[in-house]
Design a protein around this motif. Sequence first.
Motif, short mmCIF file in Angstrom:
data_model
loop_
_atom_site.label_atom_id
_atom_site.label_comp_id
_atom_site.label_asym_id
_atom_site.label_seq_id
_atom_site.Cartn_x
_atom_site.Cartn_y
_atom_site.Cartn_z
N LEU A 1 -7.52 -2.81 4.77
CA LEU A 1 -6.39 -2.14 5.41
C LEU A 1 -6.85 -0.79 5.91
CD1 LEU A 1 -3.14 -1.87 5.75
CD2 LEU A 1 -3.36 -0.46 3.70
N TYR A 2 -6.51 -0.47 7.16
CA TYR A 2 -6.72 0.89 7.63
C TYR A 2 -5.54 1.31 8.47
CZ TYR A 2 -8.51 -1.18 12.03
OH TYR A 2 -8.67 -1.89 13.19
N GLY A 3 -5.35 2.61 8.56
CA GLY A 3 -4.24 3.16 9.32
C GLY A 3 -4.70 3.61 10.70
N ILE A 4 -3.72 3.70 11.61
CA ILE A 4 -3.94 4.27 12.93
C ILE A 4 -3.03 5.50 13.01
CG2 ILE A 4 -3.77 3.92 15.42
CD1 ILE A 4 -5.85 2.12 14.11
N SER A 5 -3.64 6.64 13.29
CA SER A 5 -2.90 7.88 13.40
C SER A 5 -3.35 8.61 14.65
CB SER A 5 -3.14 8.75 12.15
OG SER A 5 -2.43 9.96 12.25
N TRP B 1 0.84 -1.20 0.00
CA TRP B 1 0.00 0.00 0.00
C TRP B 1 0.87 1.24 0.00
CZ3 TRP B 1 0.78 -3.35 3.96
CH2 TRP B 1 1.37 -2.86 5.12
N THR B 2 0.22 2.36 -0.28
CA THR B 2 0.90 3.65 -0.22
C THR B 2 0.11 4.57 0.71
OG1 THR B 2 -0.33 4.52 -2.11
CG2 THR B 2 1.77 3.46 -2.59
N THR B 3 0.75 5.64 1.10
CA THR B 3 0.06 6.67 1.87
C THR B 3 0.14 7.96 1.08
OG1 THR B 3 2.06 7.21 3.12
CG2 THR B 3 0.57 5.58 4.09
N VAL B 4 -0.92 8.73 1.13
CA VAL B 4 -0.99 9.99 0.40
C VAL B 4 -0.50 11.14 1.27
CG1 VAL B 4 -2.56 11.60 -0.77
CG2 VAL B 4 -2.89 9.14 -1.01
N SER B 5 -0.89 11.12 2.54
CA SER B 5 -0.50 12.21 3.44
C SER B 5 -0.64 11.77 4.88
CB SER B 5 -1.38 13.44 3.19
OG SER B 5 -2.74 13.14 3.45
N GLY B 6 -0.01 12.52 5.77
CA GLY B 6 -0.17 12.33 7.19
C GLY B 6 0.79 11.33 7.81
N VAL C 1 0.66 -3.80 11.93
CA VAL C 1 1.93 -3.54 11.26
C VAL C 1 2.43 -2.16 11.67
CG1 VAL C 1 3.04 -3.43 8.99
CG2 VAL C 1 1.10 -4.95 9.33
N ARG C 2 3.73 -2.00 11.82
CA ARG C 2 4.30 -0.72 12.24
C ARG C 2 4.05 0.37 11.20
NH1 ARG C 2 8.25 -3.10 9.55
NH2 ARG C 2 9.95 -1.90 8.68
N GLY C 3 4.12 1.62 11.62
CA GLY C 3 3.75 2.76 10.78
C GLY C 3 4.64 3.03 9.59
N LYS C 4 5.87 2.54 9.59
CA LYS C 4 6.78 2.77 8.46
C LYS C 4 6.65 1.71 7.38
CE LYS C 4 10.09 5.38 11.10
NZ LYS C 4 11.47 5.62 11.46
N ALA C 5 5.94 0.62 7.68
CA ALA C 5 5.80 -0.48 6.72
C ALA C 5 4.87 -0.09 5.57
CB ALA C 5 5.25 -1.72 7.42
N ARG C 6 5.13 -0.62 4.40
CA ARG C 6 4.25 -0.42 3.24
C ARG C 6 3.98 -1.73 2.51
NH1 ARG C 6 3.93 3.34 5.96
NH2 ARG C 6 3.97 5.53 5.40
N ASN C 7 4.40 -2.85 3.14
CA ASN C 7 4.06 -4.17 2.59
C ASN C 7 4.09 -5.18 3.72
OD1 ASN C 7 6.83 -5.24 2.80
ND2 ASN C 7 7.25 -3.77 1.17
N PHE C 8 3.39 -6.30 3.48
CA PHE C 8 3.27 -7.34 4.50
C PHE C 8 2.94 -8.64 3.80
CE2 PHE C 8 0.85 -9.68 7.78
CZ PHE C 8 1.77 -9.64 8.82
N THR C 9 3.51 -9.74 4.28
CA THR C 9 3.21 -11.06 3.74
C THR C 9 2.31 -11.81 4.71
OG1 THR C 9 5.32 -11.15 2.57
CG2 THR C 9 4.19 -13.26 2.97
N ILE C 10 1.21 -12.31 4.19
CA ILE C 10 0.25 -13.08 4.97
C ILE C 10 0.48 -14.54 4.63
CG2 ILE C 10 -2.18 -13.48 5.47
CD1 ILE C 10 -2.61 -10.59 4.29
N SER C 11 0.81 -15.33 5.63
CA SER C 11 1.16 -16.74 5.43
C SER C 11 0.08 -17.67 5.97
CB SER C 11 2.48 -17.06 6.14
OG SER C 11 3.50 -16.21 5.68
#
Length: 150
Positions: free
Chosen positions: A118-122, A68-73, A96-106
């Motif tokens: 996917l949602y963010g926590i800010s 995923w990508t982030t646009v702002s914030g 997932v930590r805030g600096k991550a932009r990918n994750f593998t689901i096993s």
Amino acid sequence: MGRALAGDVHSTVMAGLKAKTSYNIKLYASVGGQNTQPLFEVATTEDVPLLGPVAASSMSPHNLSVSWTTVSGHFDGFVIRVSDQEQQSDTLEFRVRGKARNFTISNLMDATGYDIELYGISHGRQTPSVLTQAVTGTMYFTHIWNSNHL
């Protein structure tokens, strides 16, 4: 914009402010009908956290790669929820930590369609979700945009 507060209040939240904007704040107290000397401060609101698109693809019969990508914030972290489309198993949730932009689901089921949210926590608050779908064990690839970009 002004706001009167009771004397025992030590903080307040100002809603409806613009993101990434500086505001001049003046604070004073009223004692016996007289105003004290004001205190002055400049505060800047933060950028509104906004997610970009999320994509998922199969890496193997039992794994999915989510990016995923982030646009702002600023993001403290992300939450990924994965559920199989046939509801054969419980929904999985990953933080997932805030600096991550990918994750593998096993450990997923082979040749199975999955819904991924996917949602963010800010600053302790949840952003709007972005959604995608993927199928394990195939070359299926999907790329869905956040509705804020349409």
